[in-house]
Structure formats: structure tokens, C-alpha cells
Design a protein around this motif. Structure first.
Motif, PDB file in Angstrom:
ATOM      1  N   PRO A  31      29.579  19.897  17.991  1.00 42.71           N
ATOM      2  CA  PRO A  31      28.875  20.103  19.263  1.00 42.71           C
ATOM      3  C   PRO A  31      27.393  19.749  19.139  1.00 42.71           C
ATOM      4  CG  PRO A  31      30.265  21.990  18.753  1.00 42.71           C
ATOM      5  CD  PRO A  31      30.244  21.120  17.526  1.00 42.71           C
ATOM      6  N   ALA A  32      26.855  19.160  20.206  1.00 42.95           N
ATOM      7  CA  ALA A  32      25.434  18.833  20.236  1.00 42.95           C
ATOM      8  C   ALA A  32      24.616  20.117  20.303  1.00 42.95           C
ATOM      9  CB  ALA A  32      25.135  17.955  21.449  1.00 42.95           C
ATOM     10  N   ASP A  33      23.438  20.087  19.684  1.00 38.96           N
ATOM     11  CA  ASP A  33      22.585  21.290  19.676  1.00 38.96           C
ATOM     12  C   ASP A  33      21.691  21.309  20.909  1.00 38.96           C
ATOM     13  OD1 ASP A  33      21.169  19.095  18.822  1.00 38.96           O
ATOM     14  OD2 ASP A  33      20.152  20.119  17.178  1.00 38.96           O
ATOM     15  N   LEU A  34      22.322  21.278  22.088  1.00 36.99           N
ATOM     16  CA  LEU A  34      21.598  21.282  23.348  1.00 36.99           C
ATOM     17  C   LEU A  34      22.455  21.975  24.395  1.00 36.99           C
ATOM     18  CD1 LEU A  34      19.203  20.216  25.134  1.00 36.99           C
ATOM     19  CD2 LEU A  34      20.611  18.219  25.598  1.00 36.99           C
ATOM     20  N   MET A  35      21.828  22.847  25.178  1.00 36.60           N
ATOM     21  CA  MET A  35      22.501  23.482  26.318  1.00 36.60           C
ATOM     22  C   MET A  35      23.709  24.309  25.890  1.00 36.60           C
ATOM     23  SD  MET A  35      22.305  20.336  29.039  1.00 36.60           S
ATOM     24  CE  MET A  35      23.498  21.068  30.121  1.00 36.60           C
ATOM     25  N   ARG A  36      23.741  24.760  24.659  1.00 39.27           N
ATOM     26  CA  ARG A  36      24.898  25.545  24.195  1.00 39.27           C
ATOM     27  C   ARG A  36      26.204  24.837  24.568  1.00 39.27           C
ATOM     28  NH1 ARG A  36      23.607  30.815  27.297  1.00 39.27           N
ATOM     29  NH2 ARG A  36      22.647  29.290  28.695  1.00 39.27           N
ATOM     30  N   SER A  37      26.200  23.543  24.375  1.00 37.61           N
ATOM     31  CA  SER A  37      27.275  22.690  24.878  1.00 37.61           C
ATOM     32  C   SER A  37      28.385  22.512  23.858  1.00 37.61           C
ATOM     33  CB  SER A  37      26.687  21.316  25.234  1.00 37.61           C
ATOM     34  OG  SER A  37      27.700  20.391  25.510  1.00 37.61           O
ATOM     35  N   ASP A  38      29.600  22.328  24.370  1.00 34.48           N
ATOM     36  CA  ASP A  38      30.722  21.952  23.514  1.00 34.48           C
ATOM     37  C   ASP A  38      30.876  20.439  23.448  1.00 34.48           C
ATOM     38  OD1 ASP A  38      31.406  24.566  22.913  1.00 34.48           O
ATOM     39  OD2 ASP A  38      32.675  24.753  24.695  1.00 34.48           O
ATOM     40  N   ALA A  39      30.059  19.696  24.197  1.00 31.28           N
ATOM     41  CA  ALA A  39      30.135  18.237  24.179  1.00 31.28           C
ATOM     42  C   ALA A  39      29.778  17.730  22.791  1.00 31.28           C
ATOM     43  CB  ALA A  39      29.183  17.652  25.218  1.00 31.28           C
ATOM     44  N   PRO A  40      30.542  16.770  22.254  1.00 31.26           N
ATOM     45  CA  PRO A  40      30.277  16.284  20.896  1.00 31.26           C
ATOM     46  C   PRO A  40      28.995  15.470  20.823  1.00 31.26           C
ATOM     47  CG  PRO A  40      31.961  14.953  21.929  1.00 31.26           C
ATOM     48  CD  PRO A  40      31.693  16.097  22.871  1.00 31.26           C
ATOM     49  N   VAL A  41      28.393  15.481  19.645  1.00 34.11           N
ATOM     50  CA  VAL A  41      27.136  14.759  19.461  1.00 34.11           C
ATOM     51  C   VAL A  41      27.362  13.255  19.322  1.00 34.11           C
ATOM     52  CG1 VAL A  41      27.095  14.987  16.947  1.00 34.11           C
ATOM     53  CG2 VAL A  41      24.941  14.865  18.210  1.00 34.11           C
ATOM     54  N   ASN A  42      28.566  12.849  18.906  1.00 35.28           N
ATOM     55  CA  ASN A  42      28.961  11.434  18.862  1.00 35.28           C
ATOM     56  C   ASN A  42      28.029  10.584  18.001  1.00 35.28           C
ATOM     57  OD1 ASN A  42      31.156  11.912  20.464  1.00 35.28           O
ATOM     58  ND2 ASN A  42      30.265  11.083  22.333  1.00 35.28           N
ATOM     59  N   ARG A  43      27.830  11.008  16.777  1.00 33.64           N
ATOM     60  CA  ARG A  43      26.957  10.255  15.872  1.00 33.64           C
ATOM     61  C   ARG A  43      27.759   9.399  14.904  1.00 33.64           C
ATOM     62  NH1 ARG A  43      21.536  10.779  15.142  1.00 33.64           N
ATOM     63  NH2 ARG A  43      20.542  12.181  16.622  1.00 33.64           N
ATOM     64  N   SER A  44      27.253   8.196  14.694  1.00 32.75           N
ATOM     65  CA  SER A  44      27.751   7.328  13.633  1.00 32.75           C
ATOM     66  C   SER A  44      26.786   7.464  12.454  1.00 32.75           C
ATOM     67  CB  SER A  44      27.803   5.881  14.117  1.00 32.75           C
ATOM     68  OG  SER A  44      26.477   5.341  14.178  1.00 32.75           O
ATOM     69  N   ILE A  45      26.908   6.575  11.491  1.00 36.91           N
ATOM     70  CA  ILE A  45      26.022   6.627  10.333  1.00 36.91           C
ATOM     71  C   ILE A  45      24.663   6.004  10.692  1.00 36.91           C
ATOM     72  CG2 ILE A  45      27.754   6.794   8.513  1.00 36.91           C
ATOM     73  CD1 ILE A  45      27.617   3.710   8.254  1.00 36.91           C
ATOM     74  N   GLY A  46      23.970   6.666  11.636  1.00 36.82           N
ATOM     75  CA  GLY A  46      22.625   6.235  11.975  1.00 36.82           C
ATOM     76  C   GLY A  46      22.350   6.080  13.452  1.00 36.82           C
ATOM     77  N   LEU A  47      23.383   6.134  14.293  1.00 35.82           N
ATOM     78  CA  LEU A  47      23.217   5.915  15.721  1.00 35.82           C
ATOM     79  C   LEU A  47      23.954   6.990  16.520  1.00 35.82           C
ATOM     80  CD1 LEU A  47      23.902   2.099  15.531  1.00 35.82           C
ATOM     81  CD2 LEU A  47      21.784   3.053  16.475  1.00 35.82           C
ATOM     82  N   VAL A  48      23.659   7.037  17.824  1.00 36.57           N
ATOM     83  CA  VAL A  48      24.398   7.886  18.748  1.00 36.57           C
ATOM     84  C   VAL A  48      25.209   6.980  19.662  1.00 36.57           C
ATOM     85  CG1 VAL A  48      24.236   9.582  20.597  1.00 36.57           C
ATOM     86  CG2 VAL A  48      22.628   9.683  18.686  1.00 36.57           C
ATOM     87  N   ILE A  49      26.508   7.220  19.746  1.00 33.06           N
ATOM     88  CA  ILE A  49      27.411   6.401  20.554  1.00 33.06           C
ATOM     89  C   ILE A  49      27.745   7.167  21.828  1.00 33.06           C
ATOM     90  CG2 ILE A  49      29.682   5.308  20.608  1.00 33.06           C
ATOM     91  CD1 ILE A  49      29.395   4.928  17.556  1.00 33.06           C
ATOM     92  N   ALA A  50      27.749   6.468  22.953  1.00 32.91           N
ATOM     93  CA  ALA A  50      27.941   7.140  24.242  1.00 32.91           C
ATOM     94  C   ALA A  50      29.255   7.910  24.281  1.00 32.91           C
ATOM     95  CB  ALA A  50      27.876   6.112  25.375  1.00 32.91           C
ATOM     96  N   GLY A  51      30.351   7.288  23.902  1.00 31.08           N
ATOM     97  CA  GLY A  51      31.643   7.951  23.882  1.00 31.08           C
ATOM     98  C   GLY A  51      32.229   8.152  25.267  1.00 31.08           C
ATOM     99  N   GLU A  52      33.415   8.718  25.284  1.00 27.36           N
ATOM    100  CA  GLU A  52      34.126   8.972  26.540  1.00 27.36           C
ATOM    101  C   GLU A  52      33.587  10.233  27.208  1.00 27.36           C
ATOM    102  OE1 GLU A  52      36.239   6.922  27.761  1.00 27.36           O
ATOM    103  OE2 GLU A  52      36.767   5.655  26.039  1.00 27.36           O
ATOM    104  N   GLY A  53      33.851  10.363  28.487  1.00 28.44           N
ATOM    105  CA  GLY A  53      33.491  11.579  29.195  1.00 28.44           C
ATOM    106  C   GLY A  53      32.095  11.535  29.770  1.00 28.44           C
TER     107      GLY A  53
END
Length: 377
Positions: free
Chosen positions: A278-300
Motif C-alpha cells: 500500500p502507498a503511504d498516503l491517505m491511509r490507502s490500500d491502493a498499491p504503490v506500483n513501484r518498479s526498480i526505480g520508477l512508479v508505474i500507473a497500473g490498473e484502476g
């Protein structure tokens, strides 16, 4: 409908961003590049954490060269790092912000001395078990990467970035560690706006005092404004560039026309989500979607939160919400934004010199701007 340029100009006119630049590129060429307010086309602005993928791109190259693997424990390359139970930390943990050293810090006066710096880092203590959760490592992880780069290449980390990545790509305006005699074209950063304390309480689940926020922001601003820190070059925090050069860097991540990276490693970095904590924002369950150095938009759609006093909901899906799930990039403190979308071939960079204390308004402003990027195609 307000144009992308109109949104940027309004932020400048309102005094939120004294200077701003944006660039859009496709097929390896710049489609649009403009400066606003105090900025001139020849000026450079601080990338803040949008520096992180640029430094990580050196590590992708070293992975492709077989000098290290994602499973390699940092202490195999840097034995002293194993102190205080850090022997379990792997390169993958460091790149994914799961290594458990979120608050690792080095006193500023020690940073220029590699021996003193590495001794301080080796003395860091684990905050949680590596790989067990995600928390953003604002400064710490990329100091570890810098030392790995130096030990694996025999070069200073800034020199390795220059000779291995930036010079082959002809990106002389993108620089980590800008000597004082070359700092005249750099735009310094100022704080603007007011902290949305009640909104932050709802987002974070706790009250945060304005004095604490200002102290943290002052540290971040010093990264861009202190001539000594700028000359040092903090990996993952204070490269400087014009927006066009960053947009072109992301074009290279899309096309690899220079062949700097082994294709499978680059595909992993730009396309494989390895961190779904989970991303460390808004107490969210949304995934952070990190690769080895980047953030990927992902589904949803990410997290959506309607806050009092804000007409538009706060949405956590990155890059304006109109990119494909494959879009990748990285944001930076104060409103820096960089990304590329493999579906459209567009890359985008927005750099600004005003850190809007109203982070909700700033996030909404960026979403509005970035959602209009496809119209420049």
C-alpha cells in the motif's frame, strides 16, 4: 476548457510558481518546450526526487553488465554495511524502497567526505524487516546506490552518471553535482501558499503542526538552494536540468535507441511492477506500483477522496489520469513531474520553482495540467 499552458500561467500569475518550464517529446524529439514567469529557456530547475530514476538508470546498466544482481546483498559489495542486521538488505530492497532505512540520514558536514559518509551510513540501524513493507526513502536509499555505483565502477557516482548515461545521450544540461561556477543558470526554490492542516489531518489520520511541516520543507528547499549541497550532488534529490532534457531522457527509456541498457533489464525497470505494498498516503490500500526505480500507473483509478473546502476530489492515480496503465515516471518535491507513456510515445516534464504548501491544491493542479498533455500530441 483551460489549456495546459493556461494552468501553468495561472500558477505563475498567482505567485505559486515564480518560475516554471514544461516539455513534451515524442519519437525522440521535442514537441513543445516553454518557460514561464522568471524562467528563461536556458535556465535549469531542481528535479528533487525526479532525480531518482536517473541515478537508478546507472544501476540498470550495471545489472545488464552482470556486475550485480537484484538478489545481491548490499554487504556483498560493501561489507561494512552489514552492521546492525543490515546484511539481509538486497539491491532490490533498496530500489523498491523496502529496505527499512526510511529515516537514514547523514550530517551535512560529513556528506562531502566519502569515508565519513559511508561510515555514517554503515552505522544506520534497521527500522523494520527488509522486504516486509513499503515506506518512501526520500534520501537514504540513493546514498546506498551511490556507494554501490562507486564500488562497482571505480568511479565517483556523479562521474559514472555523466560518462555512462548523460554524455552518451548528449544531455549536457542535465547535471548532478553542479559546480558553484556553473550555478548562475539555476532557479532557486521558494515556499508559497498555506498548509491545509485540516485536510492533512483527514489524509494522514493525525494532526500535523505547521511548524513541523515548515521545518521539513526548509530542509527540502536547502537541497535546491544551498550552493554547497548543489555542488555536492545528492543522489536522488537534487539534479538540475531544463525540462526538455528530462523529456528526452524519458524518450530514451521508451526507445533505448542508444543501446545503453540491456533490453530485458530496461523492460523490467519500465514495465514490471515489483512493489505492490500500500502507498503511504491517505491511509490507502491502493498499491504503490513501484518498479526498480520508477512508479508505474497500473490498473484502476487509485484512491479518491473528497475533502472539505476543495471542489475537486483528490485522486492518487499518477500522471493526470489519462495515461495508459503502462505509463511510468516519478514525481519530485514541490511539484516536479516526469513520465512517459509507451501507448502514446509521449514523454512529459514539468519543473517549477515554487513549493506550494497546499499539497492538495498542488496535486489537483498537476492532475489538471497532466491530463491535457495528450492534446499536445
Amino acid at each position: 476548457m483551460t489549456s495546459l499552458r493556461g494552468h501553468i500561467q495561472k500558477a505563475v500569475d498567482d505567485g505559486i510558481w515564480p518560475a516554471a518550464q514544461f516539455a513534451v517529446a515524442r519519437h525522440g524529439e521535442i514537441l513543445a518546450f516553454e518557460s514561464f514567469g522568471e524562467a528563461r529557456d536556458g535556465d535549469r530547475l531542481c528535479l528533487f526526487s525526479t532525480t531518482k530514476p536517473i541515478v537508478a538508470s546507472v544501476m540498470w546498466q550495471l545489472l545488464g553488465d552482470g556486475l550485480i544482481t537484484l538478489e545481491t546483498e548490499v554487504s556483498e559489495v560493501w561489507p561494512e554495511f552489514a552492521a546492525h542486521g543490515k546484511d539481509a538488505i538486497t539491491l532490490e530492497h533498496v530500489l523498491l524502497h523496502t529496505c527499512g532505512l526510511t529515516n537514514g540520514a547523514v550530517d551535512a558536514e560529513l556528506l562531502p567526505d566519502r569515508e565519513a559518509r559511508t561510515a555514517a551510513i554503515a552505522d544506520w540501524k534497521l527500522e523494520w524487516e527488509p522486504g516486509s513493507r513499503y515506506e518512501y526513502h526520500g534520501f537514504s536509499a540513493h546514498w546506498v546506490l551511490a556507494e554501490l555505483i562507486e564500488r562497482l565502477t571505480g568511479q565517483d557516482y556523479r562521474a559514472a552518471l555523466r560518462t555512462r548515461i548523460l554524455d552518451p545521450l548528449g544531455l549536457d544540461r542535465l547535471e548532478l553535482g553542479v559546480p558553484k561556477e556553473r550555478q548562475d543558470d539555476l532557479r532557486r526554490v521558494v515556499g508559497t501558499g498555506e498548509y491545509p492542516l485540516e485536510a492533512l489531518k483527514l489524509i494522514l489520520g493525525r494532526r500535523v503542526e505547521a511548524a513541523v511541516l515548515e521545518a521539513n520543507d526548509a530542509v527540502v528547499r536547502s537541497v535546491a538552494n544551498d550552493p554547497d549541497l548543489v555542488a555536492l550532488g545528492i543522489p536522488g534529490a537534487n539534479a538540475f536540468s531544463d525540462a526538455a532534457s528530462v523529456a528526452l531522457f524519458y524518450q530514451e527509456l521508451l526507445h533505448n535507441s542508444s543501446g545503453l541498457w540491456r533490453p530485458d533489464i530496461l523492460a523490467d525497470a519500465t514495465g514490471r511492477i515489483r512493489n505492490t505494498f500500500p502507498a503511504d498516503l491517505m491511509r490507502s490500500d491502493a498499491p504503490v506500483n513501484r518498479s526498480i526505480g520508477l512508479v508505474i500507473a497500473g490498473e484502476g483509478e487509485g484512491q479518491i477522496l473528497q475533502l472539505p473546502s476543495y471542489e475537486t476530489p483528490l485522486r492518487t492515480r499518477p500522471y493526470g489520469g489519462r495515461t495508459s496503465p503502462r505509463a511510468f515516471g516519478h514525481a519530485g518535491a514541490g511539484g516536479q513531474s516526469t513520465w512517459a507513456d509507451p501507448e502514446t510515445g509521449l514523454s512529459f516534464c514539468l519543473l517549477v520553482s515554487g513549493m506550494d504548501r497546499d499539497v492538495v491544491r498542488d496535486h489537483q493542479r498537476h492532475a489538471a495540467i497532466e491530463s491535457l498533455v495528450p492534446e499536445l500530441n
